[in-house]
Design a protein around this motif. Structure first.
Motif, short mmCIF file in Angstrom:
data_model
loop_
_atom_site.label_atom_id
_atom_site.label_comp_id
_atom_site.label_asym_id
_atom_site.label_seq_id
_atom_site.Cartn_x
_atom_site.Cartn_y
_atom_site.Cartn_z
N PRO A 2 6.11 7.70 3.34
CA PRO A 2 5.18 6.93 2.50
C PRO A 2 5.95 5.90 1.67
CG PRO A 2 4.69 9.27 2.37
CD PRO A 2 5.99 9.15 3.11
N GLU A 22 0.49 4.42 -0.15
CA GLU A 22 0.19 5.61 0.63
C GLU A 22 0.47 5.41 2.12
OE1 GLU A 22 -3.51 3.08 0.73
OE2 GLU A 22 -1.94 3.60 -0.74
N ASP A 41 5.43 4.76 -1.21
CA ASP A 41 5.61 5.15 -2.61
C ASP A 41 6.86 6.00 -2.82
OD1 ASP A 41 3.74 3.84 -4.08
OD2 ASP A 41 2.25 5.46 -4.07
N TYR A 54 0.86 -1.18 0.00
CA TYR A 54 0.00 0.00 0.00
C TYR A 54 0.89 1.23 0.00
CZ TYR A 54 -3.69 -3.29 1.26
OH TYR A 54 -4.56 -4.35 1.27
#
Length: 242
Positions: free
Chosen positions: A129, A88, A131, A86
């Motif tokens: 985060p 985020e 990402d 995930y």
């Protein structure tokens, strides 16, 4: 710890895994080798419960993946190819979520998360985060969630993909440490990794196991890359003719 019996997966006319059979004991690290499309990831996804087998089965710590899938998954740690996460979330948030999903609460949860973070050296990126992390750090977060609950069986698809040389050495050392109490399957295309951490090696081609041996026995035949090519070439040719 892991028993795989005639595990088969068909997609219409394509047989991605063809009666794959092997067993693995505590303390063994199995290198799962094969060319692209050989059936490695398909086999591991069936063991992990992400794909239902067409026929055959696997047992994780005695739990059948077909008839007792939840119990089998409780005993299993899995790092799929690409380490889907995930993006985020932060590593801290993800590992907390995984620990809660695994049933840990309070001090037990905090201890499991802390231990996984320490083993994968994630402290400095814990609150970023996912990402925004490098490929190597994302891979390490994925490995942390796979080992958090200290599973009896660990399935790792390209665990050192994207890691720099120092990170690879750290992960290999971790696998050797984990193998004392765990049966580990490592799918890799890096032949030196098999020599570095594996006690056994299976070569799969065209969905079938063509060799189940030790790395030293394979190395005795000649340079590993040449042996690997010789073992997989006939099946690739047969597949091309089909």
């Amino acid at each position: 710890m892991l028993e795989v019996e005639a595990l088969t997966k068909r997609f219409d006319r394509l047989v991605a895994a063809d009666r794959v059979t092997f067993s693995l004991a505590r303390g063994e690290v199995l290198g799962f080798l094969g060319p692209n499309g050989a059936g490695k990831s398909t086999t591991m996804r069936m063991i992990a419960g992400f794909l239902p087998p067409t026929s055959g089965t696997a047992r994780v710590c005695g739990h059948d993946v077909v008839t007792a899938p939840i119990a089998a998954r409780r005993a299993l740690g899995y790092l799929p190819e690409g380490a889907p996460l995930y993006g985020e979330m932060t590593p801290a948030g993800l590992l907390d979520f995984v620990a809660r999903a695994r049933g840990f609460r309070g001090a037990a949860k905090a201890s499991r998360v802390s231990r996984a973070v320490e083993r994968l050296e994630l402290e400095r990126v814990l609150h970023q985060p996912i990402d925004t992390l490098s490929k190597g750090f994302r891979r390490r977060v994925g490995l942390a969630q796979a080992i958090l609950h200290e599973p009896g069986v660990l399935i790792l698809d390209e665990p050192t993909d994207g890691l720099d040389p120092n990170q690879k050495r750290q992960v290999r050392a971790l696998l050797r440490e984990l193998s004392a109490n765990t049966a580990i399957v490592v799918s890799t295309h890096i032949l030196e990794e098999v020599e570095a951490v594996c006690s056994r090696a299976i070569v799969i081609a065209g969905g079938r196991v063509v060799v189940d041996s030790t790395p030293s026995e394979l190395a005795a035949r000649g340079p590993l890359d040449e042996v690997f090519h010789a073992l997989t070439r006939p099946s690739e040719a047969a597949a091309a003719e089909a």
